[in-house]
Design a protein around this motif. Structure first.
Motif, short mmCIF file in Angstrom:
data_model
loop_
_atom_site.label_atom_id
_atom_site.label_comp_id
_atom_site.label_asym_id
_atom_site.label_seq_id
_atom_site.Cartn_x
_atom_site.Cartn_y
_atom_site.Cartn_z
N ARG A 173 9.49 21.84 -25.61
CA ARG A 173 8.59 20.91 -26.30
C ARG A 173 9.44 20.01 -27.20
O ARG A 173 9.89 20.41 -28.25
CB ARG A 173 7.58 21.70 -27.14
CG ARG A 173 6.53 20.85 -27.82
CD ARG A 173 5.61 21.74 -28.63
NE ARG A 173 4.57 20.97 -29.29
CZ ARG A 173 3.67 21.50 -30.12
NH1 ARG A 173 3.70 22.81 -30.37
NH2 ARG A 173 2.76 20.76 -30.70
N ALA A 200 -0.69 12.85 -25.83
CA ALA A 200 -0.97 14.03 -25.01
C ALA A 200 -1.23 15.25 -25.87
O ALA A 200 -2.13 16.06 -25.58
CB ALA A 200 0.21 14.30 -24.06
N THR A 201 -0.48 15.37 -26.94
CA THR A 201 -0.69 16.51 -27.85
C THR A 201 -2.05 16.42 -28.53
O THR A 201 -2.77 17.42 -28.66
CB THR A 201 0.42 16.55 -28.90
OG1 THR A 201 1.68 16.66 -28.24
CG2 THR A 201 0.24 17.74 -29.83
N GLU A 252 -4.69 14.92 -27.38
CA GLU A 252 -5.72 15.19 -26.38
C GLU A 252 -5.85 16.69 -26.14
O GLU A 252 -6.96 17.23 -26.00
CB GLU A 252 -5.38 14.48 -25.07
CG GLU A 252 -5.57 12.97 -25.12
CD GLU A 252 -7.02 12.58 -25.35
OE1 GLU A 252 -7.91 13.37 -24.95
OE2 GLU A 252 -7.27 11.52 -25.94
N ARG A 253 -4.71 17.39 -26.07
CA ARG A 253 -4.75 18.84 -25.89
C ARG A 253 -5.40 19.53 -27.09
O ARG A 253 -6.23 20.44 -26.93
CB ARG A 253 -3.34 19.36 -25.68
CG ARG A 253 -3.31 20.87 -25.39
CD ARG A 253 -1.94 21.33 -24.93
NE ARG A 253 -0.94 21.13 -25.97
CZ ARG A 253 0.00 20.20 -25.95
NH1 ARG A 253 0.09 19.37 -24.92
NH2 ARG A 253 0.87 20.08 -26.93
N ALA A 257 -9.12 18.86 -26.89
CA ALA A 257 -9.76 19.69 -25.86
C ALA A 257 -9.90 21.14 -26.34
O ALA A 257 -10.94 21.79 -26.10
CB ALA A 257 -8.94 19.65 -24.57
N GLU A 258 -8.88 21.64 -27.04
CA GLU A 258 -8.96 23.01 -27.56
C GLU A 258 -10.08 23.13 -28.61
O GLU A 258 -10.84 24.10 -28.61
CB GLU A 258 -7.62 23.40 -28.17
CG GLU A 258 -6.51 23.58 -27.15
CD GLU A 258 -5.18 23.90 -27.80
OE1 GLU A 258 -5.12 23.90 -29.06
OE2 GLU A 258 -4.20 24.14 -27.07
#
Length: 289
Positions: free
Chosen positions: A81, A179-180, A182-183, A186-187
């Protein structure tokens, strides 16, 4: 021409030479006396010092603790990461002779550039052996100590002493931020959905329990009402039976009055009956009288 005319220039030259042979070492500095580029003496104690005029020169270096900003450095931890790290270091010139030999006339500017490369390499190497969670945690003093210890040996070759290394900021690269996010979003949405599902399930259980309680209470109330009604009807029938046994004619008259009251309501009432019907027996008796 008298002798004073010759002595005055000589005195001026002597005084100028004497003054040019004296230099002052500041308490915040270290000095090197160079002769044709070669170090002939080191002056570390503050105060007056001497050199040979025109032959020797003095170069001074800062003896205080200096700082250097390192970064941004892109590192790849053990969990792949990628992170961008900003760091700074504090250092001092420990060995001025070795420092002069290592950096030459470049001085502190060249030393800072070379130390920056050393710290960048050691930061990448140390942070590449741990996970991003360890880097982002508040307890990362051990990582900074490892970077400092790894840089000390290489910096010693420059005549420098690395005093401390600190990680100022640790961020994600710009291309990874979206992207982070968005993740993370979503979580959070998944957690919110789970919480709503658990809430709906709990609400259904409470609602079902309440409905069952209502049904039980209504059933119990109806049962008690039926029991009370049955007991009242039994008591009423007992009273009627006693009244019928005591005076059958009065009981018949009472029942006829109740029938008249139920049949002849207020307003226009029309009844079609046979002339010899028993319904109006008591009216017949009144008419007969």
């Amino acid at each position: 021409m008298n002798k004073s005319t010759y002595l005055l220039p000589i005195v001026v030259i002597v005084i100028a030479g004497l003054l040019s042979s004296i230099f002052i070492v500041d308490e915040r500095q270290k000095a090197l006396v160079l002769q044709f580029g070669r170090v002939v003496s080191v002056k570390e104690d503050p105060g007056l010092a001497f050199k040979i005029p025109l032959v020797q020169e003095v170069v001074t270096y800062d003896d205080r603790i200096l700082s250097i900003d390192v970064g941004p450095i892109e590192v790849t931890p053990a969990d792949d990461r990628r992170l961008v790290v900003d760091a700074f270091a504090r250092f001092r010139i420990a060995d001025v002779v070795q420092f002069r030999q290592a950096v030459g006339n470049g001085g502190e500017v060249v030393a800072g550039q070379r130390l920056d490369r050393i710290l960048t390499a050691e930061t990448r190497e140390v942070l590449g052996t741990v996970s991003s969670k360890d880097i982002l945690s508040t307890d990362r003093a051990a990582l900074m100590l490892r970077i400092r210890n790894a840089a000390i040996a290489e910096a010693r070759a420059l005549g420098l002493e690395v005093v401390d290394v600190r990680l100022k900021a640790t961020d994600l690269p710009p291309q990874n931020l979206e992207a982070t996010f968005e993740r993370m979003r979503a979580e959070r949405e998944r957690e919110a959905t789970d919480e709503r599902a658990r809430g709906n399930e709990a609400a259904q259980r409470v609602r079902a329990q309440a409905d069952r309680t209502v049904v039980e209470l209504v059933s119990e109330a109806r049962r008690e009402a039926e029991i009370t009604r049955g007991e009242a009807d039994a008591e009423r029938n007992a009273i009627f039976a006693d009244a019928f046994g005591a005076d059958p004619e009065f009981f018949e008259f009472y029942r006829s009055l109740n029938a008249y009251r139920a049949a002849l309501q207020s307003g226009n009432s029309t009844m079609v009956l046979s002339p010899d019907s028993d319904f109006f027996n008591y009216f017949k008796d009144v008419q007969g009288r």
